[in-house]
Design an enzyme around this catalytic site. Sequence first.
Site, PDB file in Angstrom:
ATOM      1  N   HIS A 314      -9.815  65.975  -1.073  1.00 50.06           N
ATOM      2  CA  HIS A 314      -8.912  65.785   0.071  1.00 50.06           C
ATOM      3  C   HIS A 314      -9.644  65.147   1.237  1.00 50.06           C
ATOM      4  CE1 HIS A 314     -10.082  69.424   2.486  1.00 50.06           C
ATOM      5  NE2 HIS A 314     -10.229  70.022   1.314  1.00 50.06           N
ATOM      6  N   ASP A 326     -16.164  70.735   3.641  1.00 49.16           N
ATOM      7  CA  ASP A 326     -14.769  70.949   3.223  1.00 49.16           C
ATOM      8  C   ASP A 326     -13.853  69.909   3.860  1.00 49.16           C
ATOM      9  OD1 ASP A 326     -12.384  71.968   2.309  1.00 49.16           O
ATOM     10  OD2 ASP A 326     -12.354  73.636   3.724  1.00 49.16           O
ATOM     11  N   GLU A 358      -4.257  68.435   2.671  1.00 46.34           N
ATOM     12  CA  GLU A 358      -4.586  69.589   1.824  1.00 46.34           C
ATOM     13  C   GLU A 358      -4.647  70.857   2.655  1.00 46.34           C
ATOM     14  OE1 GLU A 358      -7.375  72.478  -0.227  1.00 46.34           O
ATOM     15  OE2 GLU A 358      -7.406  71.598   1.776  1.00 46.34           O
ATOM     16  N   GLU A 359      -5.245  70.741   3.840  1.00 45.23           N
ATOM     17  CA  GLU A 359      -5.430  71.920   4.686  1.00 45.23           C
ATOM     18  C   GLU A 359      -4.111  72.446   5.235  1.00 45.23           C
ATOM     19  OE1 GLU A 359      -8.012  73.478   4.645  1.00 45.23           O
ATOM     20  OE2 GLU A 359      -9.767  72.175   4.489  1.00 45.23           O
ATOM     21  N   ASP A 387     -13.497  69.910  -4.651  1.00 44.66           N
ATOM     22  CA  ASP A 387     -13.335  70.399  -3.280  1.00 44.66           C
ATOM     23  C   ASP A 387     -14.516  71.309  -2.929  1.00 44.66           C
ATOM     24  OD1 ASP A 387     -12.412  71.243  -0.848  1.00 44.66           O
ATOM     25  OD2 ASP A 387     -10.540  72.092  -1.587  1.00 44.66           O
ATOM     26  N   HIS A 472     -14.465  76.233   7.691  1.00 47.49           N
ATOM     27  CA  HIS A 472     -13.375  76.044   8.653  1.00 47.49           C
ATOM     28  C   HIS A 472     -13.818  76.279  10.097  1.00 47.49           C
ATOM     29  CE1 HIS A 472      -9.734  76.321   5.689  1.00 47.49           C
ATOM     30  NE2 HIS A 472     -10.567  75.332   5.419  1.00 47.49           N
TER      31      HIS A 472
END
Length: 537
Positions: A314, A326, A358-359, A387, A472
């Site tokens: 992604h 990520d 994607e997130e 990923d 994140h």
Amino acid sequence: MHFSLKQLAVAAFYATNLGSAYVIPQFFQEAFQQEEPIENYLPQLNDDDSSAVAANIPKPHIPYFMKPHVESEKLQDKIKVDDLNATAWDLYRLANYSTPDYGHPTRVIGSKGHNKTMEYILNVFDDMQDYYDVSLQEFEALSGKIISFNLSDAETGKSFANTTAFALSPPVDGFVGKLVEIPNLGCEEKDYASVVPPRHNEKQIALIERGKCPFGDKSNLAGKFGFTAVVIYDNEPKSKEGLHGTLGEPTKHTVATVGVPYKVGKKLIANIALNIDYSLYFAMDSYVEFIKTQNIIADTKHGDPDNIVALGAHSDSVEEGPGINDDGSGTISLLNVAKQLTHFKINNKVRFAWWAAEEEGLLGSNFYAYNLTKEENSKIRVFMDYDMMASPNYEYEIYDANNKENPKGSEELKNLYVDYYKAHHLNYTLVPFDGRSDYVGFINNGIPAGGIATGAEKNNVNNGKVLDRCYHQLCDDVSNLSWDAFITNTKLIAHSVATYADSFEGFPKRETQKHKEVDILNAQQPQFKYRADFLII
């Protein structure tokens, strides 16, 4: 006659400017006398500066039919740490385009950082137009943000520990409302018919236990029966954290919704038992919006179009940070493998994909997979999800697919990864499909799928420490990468591409019917409890 590198550089310069690499300027003939060396007019080069010389010499184009056939080891040998590092820094610089708007680097959809990321990927393929056909798939991604919320005791003003707001929750102005327990998990209309509905203009809050159906269904039904907000409590007694969930796409009945741990839920039920009019203060400032974005698809021009090897990563990050692990790491790995594959001939068509949003809930990959025609679907022999390839405290994770519960071929893909790690004397961990990455849409539509990862917020099984301390977060930058894991997994990606681009021998044939036609957002019992990073049930 002996020429120095300086003289060769001059020759290359003149040859290029005369339009032919085969024209040798006359000043290299021995009879030619030059009063002042021509090198004086050009940048000075050291004799050992071969890279500068090479930069001035046009690289020959090798026709496809003259290229060697793809071999795993040869493709792996072309993967270099320096290339991964350079691309990682490029992505971080692109994330910084968002700083004026967000106050920090990010590649979240709709940001300049994400737009620049997509431009960057497309620019890479501009230099490979003789090998790839590139297309864009535009779609509207549902996004939103919780700015603030408040759930507290109306009388004491005390808030509740580990309360979380559900993603894609609509806003509501602050109000005091009676808390009403809804029986039987609140998944059917009869559950709400059994309680006294709110009177006209009366604001009440529904208290519902987690379970059986998606959170969005509970919120929609509560809103339909007149409740102004919803509190969902966890059904796992050992849970201490709040519910990190999403409501999915809102309807006209969806209401503001928060989640609380099991113990808090039981305490609220006890408060209702002591006082039938027990009330809470509830407020939420939030918004939900649609953002136009794009998937990027790059198909090899060559290879059997009825036996497609598909792989994806992604292109976006969360808003909180630049997302270099990520999933910048997956994006980087795919780009580098795609570049190096151009040196080889292949038997089967290869499809590289960079999914957007994607997130936000696997939106790009699901949009792609659910919009395939039956014929297009049947041509994809396997999808490989990449990923988070380089978590700092990594473990080598393989999705534990099997052909009984997943489309046939998923287990063979898993075994390819297992065999690779074993051959390199590396420990690996099998992890379940849980719905947190882009394989979901493919599995739900009958396409064999799997992948590898290096872990997120959980602890490493070997040392007990978190796998990615910056998951994140703002610190998910270039310093958050394990280069050992990064190079190993990128070489494994190259191995997977080379293997299936060469042959699907021993790989199950595709089933003609789609595996499961389900709506992962609104199904009563979704196959996976997660949608990306969010719980949905």
